[in-house]
Design an enzyme around this catalytic site. Sequence first.
Site, PDB file in Angstrom:
ATOM      1  N   ASP A  60       0.765  -1.134  -0.196  1.00 35.09           N
ATOM      2  CA  ASP A  60       0.189  -0.032  -0.212  1.00 35.09           C
ATOM      3  C   ASP A  60       1.274   1.189   0.216  1.00 35.09           C
ATOM      4  O   ASP A  60       1.160   2.048  -0.709  1.00 35.09           O
ATOM      5  CB  ASP A  60      -0.760   0.124   1.378  1.00 35.09           C
ATOM      6  N   ASP A  80     -12.492  -4.627   2.731  1.00 37.26           N
ATOM      7  CA  ASP A  80     -13.254  -5.184   3.153  1.00 37.26           C
ATOM      8  C   ASP A  80     -13.617  -4.249   4.020  1.00 37.26           C
ATOM      9  O   ASP A  80     -13.420  -4.129   4.983  1.00 37.26           O
ATOM     10  CB  ASP A  80     -13.202  -6.437   3.084  1.00 37.26           C
TER      11      ASP A  80
END
Length: 138
Positions: A60, A80
């Site tokens: 990330d 999620d």
Amino acid sequence: MNIAFIAHDKKKDDLVRFTIAYEGVLKSHTLYSTGTTGFRIMEETSLNLHRYKSGPLGGDQQIGAMIAENKMDLVIFFKDPLTAQPHEPDISALIRLCDVYSIPLATNMATAEVLLSGLKRGEFKWREILKEKNRNEN
């Protein structure tokens, strides 16, 4: 355009199906991903992706560095929202960078579809204008 793909574990299947559906649009762009997500996409499509580390191991942040250097044009990050992530601060930082640098970000399939539909129609010319402006300023 440079496009990044990231997906939490429970969303990887959705992202793979999404890239299969939009493979024709995506094949003419430079694609990046976090590790496992990219592996899964390449397994199921003919798309070639530059794979960074997995998200929890810094992937990330590697994509975030590209955003901060104005080298990323679009981020598709299927999050999620129902599962706690141990690297949540990194996720928040990535989302913040997209906001700071005006990088389109989709965190779900509905928004990703709108963005790729716009990409298919050529509606991201403004990214090239911003890149040129930044080159001239540096």
